[in-house]
Motif scaffolding. Sequence first.
Motif, PDB file in Angstrom:
ATOM      1  N   THR A  26       0.833  -1.196   0.000  1.00  0.00           N
ATOM      2  CA  THR A  26       0.000   0.000   0.000  1.00  0.00           C
ATOM      3  C   THR A  26       0.873   1.254   0.000  1.00  0.00           C
ATOM      4  OG1 THR A  26      -1.721  -1.175   1.218  1.00  0.00           O
ATOM      5  CG2 THR A  26      -1.828   1.243   1.222  1.00  0.00           C
ATOM      6  N   GLY A  27       0.613   2.151  -0.930  1.00  0.00           N
ATOM      7  CA  GLY A  27       1.321   3.426  -0.971  1.00  0.00           C
ATOM      8  C   GLY A  27       2.562   3.436  -1.828  1.00  0.00           C
ATOM      9  N   LEU A  28       3.017   2.270  -2.305  1.00  0.00           N
ATOM     10  CA  LEU A  28       4.210   2.244  -3.154  1.00  0.00           C
ATOM     11  C   LEU A  28       3.845   2.641  -4.579  1.00  0.00           C
ATOM     12  CD1 LEU A  28       6.026  -1.053  -2.070  1.00  0.00           C
ATOM     13  CD2 LEU A  28       6.527   1.284  -1.363  1.00  0.00           C
ATOM     14  N   ASP A  29       4.670   3.479  -5.191  1.00  0.00           N
ATOM     15  CA  ASP A  29       4.435   3.820  -6.591  1.00  0.00           C
ATOM     16  C   ASP A  29       5.299   2.939  -7.493  1.00  0.00           C
ATOM     17  OD1 ASP A  29       7.034   4.901  -6.612  1.00  0.00           O
ATOM     18  OD2 ASP A  29       6.328   6.960  -6.300  1.00  0.00           O
ATOM     19  N   ASP A  30       5.137   3.101  -8.805  1.00  0.00           N
ATOM     20  CA  ASP A  30       5.847   2.246  -9.760  1.00  0.00           C
ATOM     21  C   ASP A  30       7.357   2.315  -9.579  1.00  0.00           C
ATOM     22  OD1 ASP A  30       3.265   2.012 -10.652  1.00  0.00           O
ATOM     23  OD2 ASP A  30       3.729   2.450 -12.745  1.00  0.00           O
ATOM     24  N   ALA A  31       7.870   3.508  -9.408  1.00  0.00           N
ATOM     25  CA  ALA A  31       9.314   3.681  -9.291  1.00  0.00           C
ATOM     26  C   ALA A  31       9.850   2.989  -8.040  1.00  0.00           C
ATOM     27  CB  ALA A  31       9.675   5.165  -9.270  1.00  0.00           C
ATOM     28  N   GLN A  32       9.108   3.068  -6.947  1.00  0.00           N
ATOM     29  CA  GLN A  32       9.551   2.412  -5.719  1.00  0.00           C
ATOM     30  C   GLN A  32       9.536   0.903  -5.870  1.00  0.00           C
ATOM     31  OE1 GLN A  32       6.619   4.514  -3.315  1.00  0.00           O
ATOM     32  NE2 GLN A  32       8.267   5.424  -2.078  1.00  0.00           N
ATOM     33  N   MET A  33       8.478   0.355  -6.491  1.00  0.00           N
ATOM     34  CA  MET A  33       8.427  -1.094  -6.693  1.00  0.00           C
ATOM     35  C   MET A  33       9.557  -1.566  -7.605  1.00  0.00           C
ATOM     36  SD  MET A  33       4.345  -2.071  -6.740  1.00  0.00           S
ATOM     37  CE  MET A  33       3.705  -0.634  -7.606  1.00  0.00           C
ATOM     38  N   GLN A  34       9.821  -0.802  -8.651  1.00  0.00           N
ATOM     39  CA  GLN A  34      10.908  -1.173  -9.551  1.00  0.00           C
ATOM     40  C   GLN A  34      12.259  -1.143  -8.838  1.00  0.00           C
ATOM     41  OE1 GLN A  34      10.809  -2.160 -13.209  1.00  0.00           O
ATOM     42  NE2 GLN A  34      12.493  -2.989 -12.003  1.00  0.00           N
ATOM     43  N   ARG A  35      12.461  -0.131  -8.003  1.00  0.00           N
ATOM     44  CA  ARG A  35      13.726  -0.023  -7.269  1.00  0.00           C
ATOM     45  C   ARG A  35      13.884  -1.191  -6.297  1.00  0.00           C
ATOM     46  NH1 ARG A  35      14.575   1.655  -2.381  1.00  0.00           N
ATOM     47  NH2 ARG A  35      12.581   2.739  -2.215  1.00  0.00           N
ATOM     48  N   ILE A  36      12.812  -1.548  -5.598  1.00  0.00           N
ATOM     49  CA  ILE A  36      12.866  -2.655  -4.639  1.00  0.00           C
ATOM     50  C   ILE A  36      13.179  -3.961  -5.369  1.00  0.00           C
ATOM     51  CG2 ILE A  36      11.472  -4.061  -3.062  1.00  0.00           C
ATOM     52  CD1 ILE A  36      10.029  -1.381  -2.331  1.00  0.00           C
ATOM     53  N   ALA A  37      12.510  -4.185  -6.510  1.00  0.00           N
ATOM     54  CA  ALA A  37      12.758  -5.410  -7.272  1.00  0.00           C
ATOM     55  C   ALA A  37      14.208  -5.493  -7.729  1.00  0.00           C
ATOM     56  CB  ALA A  37      11.819  -5.473  -8.466  1.00  0.00           C
ATOM     57  N   ALA A  38      14.773  -4.373  -8.136  1.00  0.00           N
ATOM     58  CA  ALA A  38      16.177  -4.353  -8.560  1.00  0.00           C
ATOM     59  C   ALA A  38      17.096  -4.644  -7.380  1.00  0.00           C
ATOM     60  CB  ALA A  38      16.510  -3.006  -9.182  1.00  0.00           C
ATOM     61  N   GLU A  39      16.767  -4.108  -6.206  1.00  0.00           N
ATOM     62  CA  GLU A  39      17.599  -4.351  -5.027  1.00  0.00           C
ATOM     63  C   GLU A  39      17.497  -5.793  -4.557  1.00  0.00           C
ATOM     64  OE1 GLU A  39      16.256  -1.447  -2.240  1.00  0.00           O
ATOM     65  OE2 GLU A  39      17.350   0.209  -3.187  1.00  0.00           O
ATOM     66  N   VAL A  40      16.298  -6.365  -4.607  1.00  0.00           N
ATOM     67  CA  VAL A  40      16.138  -7.776  -4.233  1.00  0.00           C
ATOM     68  C   VAL A  40      16.933  -8.649  -5.195  1.00  0.00           C
ATOM     69  CG1 VAL A  40      14.483  -9.676  -4.060  1.00  0.00           C
ATOM     70  CG2 VAL A  40      13.916  -7.441  -3.088  1.00  0.00           C
ATOM     71  N   GLY A  41      16.841  -8.354  -6.494  1.00  0.00           N
ATOM     72  CA  GLY A  41      17.695  -9.011  -7.472  1.00  0.00           C
ATOM     73  C   GLY A  41      17.202 -10.339  -7.995  1.00  0.00           C
ATOM     74  N   TYR A  42      16.059 -10.825  -7.525  1.00  0.00           N
ATOM     75  CA  TYR A  42      15.517 -12.072  -8.044  1.00  0.00           C
ATOM     76  C   TYR A  42      14.814 -11.808  -9.380  1.00  0.00           C
ATOM     77  CZ  TYR A  42      16.186 -13.938  -3.295  1.00  0.00           C
ATOM     78  OH  TYR A  42      16.715 -14.342  -2.102  1.00  0.00           O
ATOM     79  N   SER A  43      14.483 -12.874 -10.091  1.00  0.00           N
ATOM     80  CA  SER A  43      13.858 -12.691 -11.399  1.00  0.00           C
ATOM     81  C   SER A  43      12.542 -11.938 -11.291  1.00  0.00           C
ATOM     82  CB  SER A  43      13.654 -14.040 -12.093  1.00  0.00           C
ATOM     83  OG  SER A  43      12.844 -14.894 -11.318  1.00  0.00           O
ATOM     84  N   GLU A  44      11.803 -12.118 -10.187  1.00  0.00           N
ATOM     85  CA  GLU A  44      10.613 -11.303  -9.939  1.00  0.00           C
ATOM     86  C   GLU A  44      10.393 -11.075  -8.464  1.00  0.00           C
ATOM     87  OE1 GLU A  44       9.524 -12.106 -14.129  1.00  0.00           O
ATOM     88  OE2 GLU A  44       9.868 -13.612 -12.565  1.00  0.00           O
ATOM     89  N   THR A  45       9.776  -9.942  -8.179  1.00  0.00           N
ATOM     90  CA  THR A  45       9.245  -9.642  -6.860  1.00  0.00           C
ATOM     91  C   THR A  45       7.774  -9.295  -7.033  1.00  0.00           C
ATOM     92  OG1 THR A  45      11.351  -8.853  -5.976  1.00  0.00           O
ATOM     93  CG2 THR A  45       9.357  -8.083  -4.876  1.00  0.00           C
ATOM     94  N   ALA A  46       6.927  -9.874  -6.182  1.00  0.00           N
ATOM     95  CA  ALA A  46       5.487  -9.632  -6.241  1.00  0.00           C
ATOM     96  C   ALA A  46       5.097  -8.630  -5.168  1.00  0.00           C
ATOM     97  CB  ALA A  46       4.722 -10.936  -6.032  1.00  0.00           C
ATOM     98  N   PHE A  47       4.245  -7.687  -5.555  1.00  0.00           N
ATOM     99  CA  PHE A  47       3.765  -6.651  -4.651  1.00  0.00           C
ATOM    100  C   PHE A  47       2.243  -6.772  -4.529  1.00  0.00           C
ATOM    101  CE2 PHE A  47       7.730  -5.186  -6.418  1.00  0.00           C
ATOM    102  CZ  PHE A  47       8.381  -4.572  -5.352  1.00  0.00           C
ATOM    103  N   LEU A  48       1.770  -7.109  -3.328  1.00  0.00           N
ATOM    104  CA  LEU A  48       0.344  -7.281  -3.081  1.00  0.00           C
ATOM    105  C   LEU A  48      -0.213  -6.058  -2.362  1.00  0.00           C
ATOM    106  CD1 LEU A  48       1.420 -10.225  -3.538  1.00  0.00           C
ATOM    107  CD2 LEU A  48      -0.393 -10.983  -1.992  1.00  0.00           C
ATOM    108  N   THR A  49      -1.379  -5.606  -2.785  1.00  0.00           N
ATOM    109  CA  THR A  49      -2.098  -4.538  -2.105  1.00  0.00           C
ATOM    110  C   THR A  49      -3.436  -5.107  -1.662  1.00  0.00           C
ATOM    111  OG1 THR A  49      -1.050  -2.858  -3.487  1.00  0.00           O
ATOM    112  CG2 THR A  49      -3.028  -2.210  -2.283  1.00  0.00           C
ATOM    113  N   PRO A  50      -3.672  -5.248  -0.347  1.00  0.00           N
ATOM    114  CA  PRO A  50      -4.923  -5.856   0.133  1.00  0.00           C
ATOM    115  C   PRO A  50      -6.147  -5.173  -0.459  1.00  0.00           C
ATOM    116  CG  PRO A  50      -3.362  -5.602   1.937  1.00  0.00           C
ATOM    117  CD  PRO A  50      -2.765  -4.886   0.768  1.00  0.00           C
ATOM    118  N   ALA A  51      -7.147  -6.020  -0.827  1.00  0.00           N
ATOM    119  CA  ALA A  51      -8.362  -5.495  -1.464  1.00  0.00           C
ATOM    120  C   ALA A  51      -9.582  -6.253  -0.966  1.00  0.00           C
ATOM    121  CB  ALA A  51      -8.248  -5.600  -2.974  1.00  0.00           C
ATOM    122  N   GLY A  52      -9.663  -6.468   0.340  1.00  0.00           N
ATOM    123  CA  GLY A  52     -10.785  -7.184   0.916  1.00  0.00           C
ATOM    124  C   GLY A  52     -10.344  -8.480   1.562  1.00  0.00           C
TER     125      GLY A  52
END
Length: 274
Positions: A26-52
């Motif tokens: 919640t609250g992360l924008d595209d640039a922040q998610m992309q930066r986190i994924a690059a820092e984690v360094g795995y082939s993918e990082t999943a970002f979940l935003t609760p919706a019920g």
Amino acid sequence: MEILRYAAFTDVPSGGNPAGVVLDATGLDDAQMQRIAAEVGYSETAFLTPAGERAAAVRYFSPRAEVPFCGHATIASAVAYAERFGPGPIRLAAPVGEIAVDTGDGRATLRTVAPATRAIPAEVGARLLEALRYTSEDLDPELPLRAAFAGAWHPVVALRRRERLAGLGYDEPALAALMAEQGWTTVDVVWRESATVFHARNPFPPGGVYEDPATGAAAGAFGGYLRELGLVAVPAALTVHQGDDMGRPSRLLVELDADPASGVRVTGRAVAIA
């Protein structure tokens, strides 16, 4: 914000395909998610935003770019979610559509969106084989070259000999350029051991990863390809071995209903990486 790390399609941290998982983005924008994924360094990082209740929106980022769907990060996220909130069904709203996931006992089963296949033009196929350093003589004549979809597009390249799969070594710049041009996420290079057992390797240069040790999206697409082309008797339960040639063995269970429009079920275990 907590960034979790899980290995998917395995029950040991040294196997399978590692994925980053953020259960509340919640609250992360595209640039922040992309930066986190690059820092984690795995082939993918999943970002979940609760919706019920037991529902979330999910987005997937490789170290270089967002991808529309990722199977192993979905399995990792679902197992992590179940460990914190209990087993049961989860509804994930992905960019490609809703992904229903069932969880329990350290494993998860996702159902893909409706799969599809399409022909690959001869000129494109020739460029693909050249980039992979294969020739037409390497191909299994019973499993034709096609592009397959179950949330993301993957060309299916079926080989007639296991040793050619083990010897995978491709022209990374050429393959990356072709995949960007064609909108392919990974290349699904496969060898058929039996009617229901397959071995796969998945080059992933668009994501900044030479090869994926387990690719749930490609396994789902491959299952849809086999069903649509009548290459397997349905209903069917298939086993895909991946990652063995990388030293990160993975096992993916692919289940097909007889209905050609139904999504493909992909099952795997996942375990936290310390």
